[in-house]
Design a protein around this motif. Structure first.
Motif, PDB file in Angstrom:
ATOM      1  N   ARG A  27       0.844  -1.200   0.000  1.00  0.00           N
ATOM      2  CA  ARG A  27       0.000   0.000   0.000  1.00  0.00           C
ATOM      3  C   ARG A  27       0.878   1.248   0.000  1.00  0.00           C
ATOM      4  NH1 ARG A  27      -3.445   3.135   3.680  1.00  0.00           N
ATOM      5  NH2 ARG A  27      -2.540   2.104   5.499  1.00  0.00           N
ATOM      6  N   LEU A  28       0.733   2.047  -1.038  1.00  0.00           N
ATOM      7  CA  LEU A  28       1.525   3.269  -1.177  1.00  0.00           C
ATOM      8  C   LEU A  28       0.941   4.351  -0.280  1.00  0.00           C
ATOM      9  CD1 LEU A  28       3.866   4.627  -2.741  1.00  0.00           C
ATOM     10  CD2 LEU A  28       2.176   5.343  -4.451  1.00  0.00           C
ATOM     11  N   LEU A  29       1.780   4.862   0.633  1.00  0.00           N
ATOM     12  CA  LEU A  29       1.310   5.869   1.591  1.00  0.00           C
ATOM     13  C   LEU A  29       1.654   7.290   1.165  1.00  0.00           C
ATOM     14  CD1 LEU A  29       2.333   4.101   4.930  1.00  0.00           C
ATOM     15  CD2 LEU A  29       0.113   4.056   3.785  1.00  0.00           C
ATOM     16  N   LEU A  30       2.797   7.467   0.484  1.00  0.00           N
ATOM     17  CA  LEU A  30       3.220   8.830   0.139  1.00  0.00           C
ATOM     18  C   LEU A  30       4.299   8.782  -0.928  1.00  0.00           C
ATOM     19  CD1 LEU A  30       3.836  11.826   2.428  1.00  0.00           C
ATOM     20  CD2 LEU A  30       5.795  11.000   1.126  1.00  0.00           C
ATOM     21  N   THR A  31       4.278   9.762  -1.813  1.00  0.00           N
ATOM     22  CA  THR A  31       5.385   9.979  -2.753  1.00  0.00           C
ATOM     23  C   THR A  31       5.798  11.439  -2.645  1.00  0.00           C
ATOM     24  OG1 THR A  31       3.910  10.520  -4.595  1.00  0.00           O
ATOM     25  CG2 THR A  31       4.609   8.219  -4.394  1.00  0.00           C
ATOM     26  N   ALA A  32       7.096  11.691  -2.813  1.00  0.00           N
ATOM     27  CA  ALA A  32       7.601  13.064  -2.721  1.00  0.00           C
ATOM     28  C   ALA A  32       8.877  13.186  -3.540  1.00  0.00           C
ATOM     29  CB  ALA A  32       7.868  13.442  -1.269  1.00  0.00           C
ATOM     30  N   PHE A  84      14.036  25.732   4.690  1.00  0.00           N
ATOM     31  CA  PHE A  84      13.048  26.434   3.872  1.00  0.00           C
ATOM     32  C   PHE A  84      12.691  25.656   2.609  1.00  0.00           C
ATOM     33  CE2 PHE A  84      13.882  30.915   5.627  1.00  0.00           C
ATOM     34  CZ  PHE A  84      12.739  30.834   6.411  1.00  0.00           C
ATOM     35  N   VAL A  85      13.691  25.077   1.968  1.00  0.00           N
ATOM     36  CA  VAL A  85      13.462  24.472   0.651  1.00  0.00           C
ATOM     37  C   VAL A  85      13.600  22.957   0.659  1.00  0.00           C
ATOM     38  CG1 VAL A  85      14.109  26.535  -0.630  1.00  0.00           C
ATOM     39  CG2 VAL A  85      15.874  24.884   0.015  1.00  0.00           C
ATOM     40  N   LYS A  86      13.903  22.383   1.799  1.00  0.00           N
ATOM     41  CA  LYS A  86      14.064  20.931   1.851  1.00  0.00           C
ATOM     42  C   LYS A  86      13.895  20.444   3.288  1.00  0.00           C
ATOM     43  CE  LYS A  86      19.096  21.066   2.509  1.00  0.00           C
ATOM     44  NZ  LYS A  86      20.398  20.640   1.986  1.00  0.00           N
ATOM     45  N   SER A  87      13.760  19.130   3.412  1.00  0.00           N
ATOM     46  CA  SER A  87      13.722  18.486   4.727  1.00  0.00           C
ATOM     47  C   SER A  87      14.660  17.286   4.685  1.00  0.00           C
ATOM     48  CB  SER A  87      12.306  18.028   5.074  1.00  0.00           C
ATOM     49  OG  SER A  87      11.446  19.136   5.220  1.00  0.00           O
ATOM     50  N   VAL A  88      15.481  17.155   5.726  1.00  0.00           N
ATOM     51  CA  VAL A  88      16.452  16.056   5.793  1.00  0.00           C
ATOM     52  C   VAL A  88      15.991  15.068   6.863  1.00  0.00           C
ATOM     53  CG1 VAL A  88      18.854  15.415   6.209  1.00  0.00           C
ATOM     54  CG2 VAL A  88      18.315  17.592   5.078  1.00  0.00           C
ATOM     55  N   PHE A  89      15.885  13.792   6.468  1.00  0.00           N
ATOM     56  CA  PHE A  89      15.464  12.732   7.385  1.00  0.00           C
ATOM     57  C   PHE A  89      16.644  11.763   7.578  1.00  0.00           C
ATOM     58  CE2 PHE A  89      11.617  14.477   5.773  1.00  0.00           C
ATOM     59  CZ  PHE A  89      10.660  14.317   6.768  1.00  0.00           C
ATOM     60  N   LEU A  90      17.060  11.595   8.824  1.00  0.00           N
ATOM     61  CA  LEU A  90      18.164  10.689   9.151  1.00  0.00           C
ATOM     62  C   LEU A  90      17.585   9.485   9.902  1.00  0.00           C
ATOM     63  CD1 LEU A  90      21.252  10.306   9.031  1.00  0.00           C
ATOM     64  CD2 LEU A  90      21.357  11.359  11.305  1.00  0.00           C
ATOM     65  N   PHE A  91      17.611   8.328   9.239  1.00  0.00           N
ATOM     66  CA  PHE A  91      17.088   7.096   9.829  1.00  0.00           C
ATOM     67  C   PHE A  91      18.233   6.368  10.540  1.00  0.00           C
ATOM     68  CE2 PHE A  91      14.261   8.195   6.430  1.00  0.00           C
ATOM     69  CZ  PHE A  91      12.998   7.834   6.878  1.00  0.00           C
ATOM     70  N   LYS A 105       6.681  18.058   0.780  1.00  0.00           N
ATOM     71  CA  LYS A 105       5.928  17.183   1.687  1.00  0.00           C
ATOM     72  C   LYS A 105       6.735  16.739   2.906  1.00  0.00           C
ATOM     73  CE  LYS A 105       3.184  15.317  -2.139  1.00  0.00           C
ATOM     74  NZ  LYS A 105       2.745  14.093  -2.848  1.00  0.00           N
ATOM     75  N   GLY A 106       7.673  17.585   3.339  1.00  0.00           N
ATOM     76  CA  GLY A 106       8.489  17.234   4.499  1.00  0.00           C
ATOM     77  C   GLY A 106       7.660  17.035   5.756  1.00  0.00           C
ATOM     78  N   LYS A 107       6.724  17.936   5.995  1.00  0.00           N
ATOM     79  CA  LYS A 107       5.863  17.837   7.179  1.00  0.00           C
ATOM     80  C   LYS A 107       4.953  16.613   7.092  1.00  0.00           C
ATOM     81  CE  LYS A 107       6.994  21.712   9.363  1.00  0.00           C
ATOM     82  NZ  LYS A 107       7.500  21.755  10.753  1.00  0.00           N
ATOM     83  N   ASP A 108       4.474  16.317   5.870  1.00  0.00           N
ATOM     84  CA  ASP A 108       3.606  15.146   5.685  1.00  0.00           C
ATOM     85  C   ASP A 108       4.363  13.855   5.992  1.00  0.00           C
ATOM     86  OD1 ASP A 108       1.599  16.836   4.882  1.00  0.00           O
ATOM     87  OD2 ASP A 108       1.977  16.573   2.742  1.00  0.00           O
ATOM     88  N   LEU A 109       5.614  13.797   5.527  1.00  0.00           N
ATOM     89  CA  LEU A 109       6.421  12.606   5.775  1.00  0.00           C
ATOM     90  C   LEU A 109       6.709  12.458   7.270  1.00  0.00           C
ATOM     91  CD1 LEU A 109       8.012  10.180   4.787  1.00  0.00           C
ATOM     92  CD2 LEU A 109       9.936  11.710   4.262  1.00  0.00           C
ATOM     93  N   GLU A 110       6.994  13.563   7.926  1.00  0.00           N
ATOM     94  CA  GLU A 110       7.233  13.533   9.371  1.00  0.00           C
ATOM     95  C   GLU A 110       6.014  12.978  10.108  1.00  0.00           C
ATOM     96  OE1 GLU A 110       7.136  16.660  13.026  1.00  0.00           O
ATOM     97  OE2 GLU A 110       8.000  17.404  11.143  1.00  0.00           O
ATOM     98  N   SER A 111       4.831  13.476   9.744  1.00  0.00           N
ATOM     99  CA  SER A 111       3.594  13.028  10.385  1.00  0.00           C
ATOM    100  C   SER A 111       3.334  11.552  10.117  1.00  0.00           C
ATOM    101  CB  SER A 111       2.422  13.872   9.872  1.00  0.00           C
ATOM    102  OG  SER A 111       1.208  13.407  10.390  1.00  0.00           O
ATOM    103  N   LEU A 112       3.599  11.119   8.893  1.00  0.00           N
ATOM    104  CA  LEU A 112       3.377   9.719   8.526  1.00  0.00           C
ATOM    105  C   LEU A 112       4.268   8.789   9.354  1.00  0.00           C
ATOM    106  CD1 LEU A 112       2.990   8.394   4.914  1.00  0.00           C
ATOM    107  CD2 LEU A 112       4.496   7.224   6.496  1.00  0.00           C
TER     108      LEU A 112
END
Length: 408
Positions: A27-32, A84-91, A105-112
């Motif tokens: 199930r695809l939840l998000l694309t960005a 401002f122009v990007k979001s960095v996610f460190l797993f 969609k940085g905020k959307d990915l964070e919420s997901l």
């Protein structure tokens, strides 16, 4: 074939990703949109178990290439840094770290990640200045250059505002001049001022636009008056030119009198209308027309009315033709097209016979007496003794076919 645009690449890539997830039964939840060095057209796809990095590749059949794939299982923490122009996610896992950079969609990915996948998410707090390009590293040389550039942008913005304000002020001055010229009925000069105002300030709320409508309306009225004057001088062709100019300036058929004047001109020249009018005339009116004494008003403008009456005189023969044809038709309708008998006279004869079933039509003749007809029908029929006898009836008949008198 030309190169595929960036937007179309992303659209195609997203379509292929959806198909791929269906094939994988995920199930695809998000694309960005994402960023990976050397791969400009990259999209992040997030499902319940994995995240994938796909890049557009026109050389492949599926038009997409899998760059990275990682499972969420085993991830201890996700550190998020929003710019401002990007979001960095460190797993972070027990042994490794994986970085994702998304440009939307940085905020959307964070919420997901936090709410749907129940991962531990830590969002780095930054001062506002640390989010601005040029200030994030706190390097003084970069900050100086950035400050200079930002200051330059601000100055340019202020300059644009000042120029616009000056233009609006000049535009307003042109409107004032136009209003004065309009009061003096110098419409052409007024229009020039208004056009200059609109060139300086093209905004929809520029008063020049509304005033221009009024000027055009006034000019249209002037052209209408000129046309009316020319009509009264019987200069119809010149009047039509003025009417066309008036209509161009003000095309409201209800408000602009030029439209009504044009209709009257057309009516005054219409042979068809003249013929229709001649047919509807009373005999008295036609007599006056023949004597050149008809004073009836067929249209508002007297010049055009007289012009139309002359057209009536020219076509007066059409009335006689029409009345003759109408009279002929009226008479012909009274007689049977099968045997020539007069319908109402036949009815009368049968009503007077001993045996109407024995009626045989022999002949019907008639005389046109202008205001009525005299019809004689010869027929055969059984008398009271059953013998077949020949007889005739002569009757006076109206032009409408009604029997008014039995002559013999």
């Amino acid at each position: 074939m030309g190169e595929v645009s960036e937007t179309n690449k992303k659209k195609k890539l997203n379509r292929h990703i959806k198909k791929e997830m269906l094939r994988k039964n995920e199930r695809l939840l998000l694309t960005a949109s994402a960023v990976i060095k050397g791969k400009p057209d990259t999209v992040l796809a997030v499902t319940e178990k994995y995240w994938y990095m796909y890049s557009y590749n026109d050389n492949l059949t599926e038009k997409m290439e899998l760059i990275e794939q990682h499972a969420f299982d085993g991830i201890n923490e996700v550190v998020v840094d929003h710019y401002f122009v990007k979001s960095v996610f460190l797993f972070k896992t027990n042994t490794n770290e994986f970085k994702i950079i998304v440009t939307e969609k940085g905020k959307d990915l964070e919420s997901l990640l936090k709410n749907q996948l129940n991962l531990k998410v830590t969002v780095l707090e930054r001062k506002f200045s640390r989010k601005i390009v040029g200030y994030r590293s706190q390097s003084k040389p970069k900050m100086v250059v950035s400050s200079f550039l930002y200051g330059l942008v601000v100055l340019m913005f202020i300059a644009v505002i000042v120029v616009n304000l000056q233009a609006e002020d000049e535009a307003a001055q042109h409107v004032e001049k136009a209003e004065k010229l309009m009061k003096e009925e110098k419409y052409e000069e007024s229009l020039q001022e208004l056009n200059q105002s609109i060139e300086l300030n093209g905004a929809e709320n520029n008063p020049a636009r509304e005033l221009m409508k009024k000027v055009n309306k006034s000019m249209a009225e002037e052209h209408y008056k000129n046309a009316l004057s020319l009509v009264n001088q019987n200069k119809i062709d010149e009047a039509i030119k003025e009417i066309n100019q008036s209509k161009t300036l003000h095309d409201d058929q209800k408000e602009n009198k030029a439209y009504a004047l044009e209709k009257e001109i057309n009516k005054s020249k219409s042979t068809k209308r003249a013929k229709e009018t001649l047919v509807k005339m009373t005999d008295k009116e036609f007599e006056l027309l023949q004597a050149n004494k008809l004073e009836k008003s067929y249209m508002d403008n007297e010049t055009l009315n007289q012009k139309f009456i002359k057209l009536l005189v020219k076509n007066k023969g059409e009335r006689e033709k029409h009345l003759a044809a109408e009279r002929k038709s009226l008479i012909e309708k009274q007689f049977s097209s099968w045997d020539g008998s007069h319908k109402n006279v036949t009815k009368y004869i049968k009503s007077q016979m001993n045996d109407e079933d024995s009626y045989e039509h022999v002949e019907t003749v008639y005389w046109d007496m202008k205001d009525h007809l005299v019809v004689r029908t010869t027929f055969r029929g059984n008398n009271a003794f059953g013998a077949k006898v020949k007889n005739s009836v002569k009757a006076k008949v109206s032009l409408e076919g009604e029997i008014t008198e039995i002559i013999e």
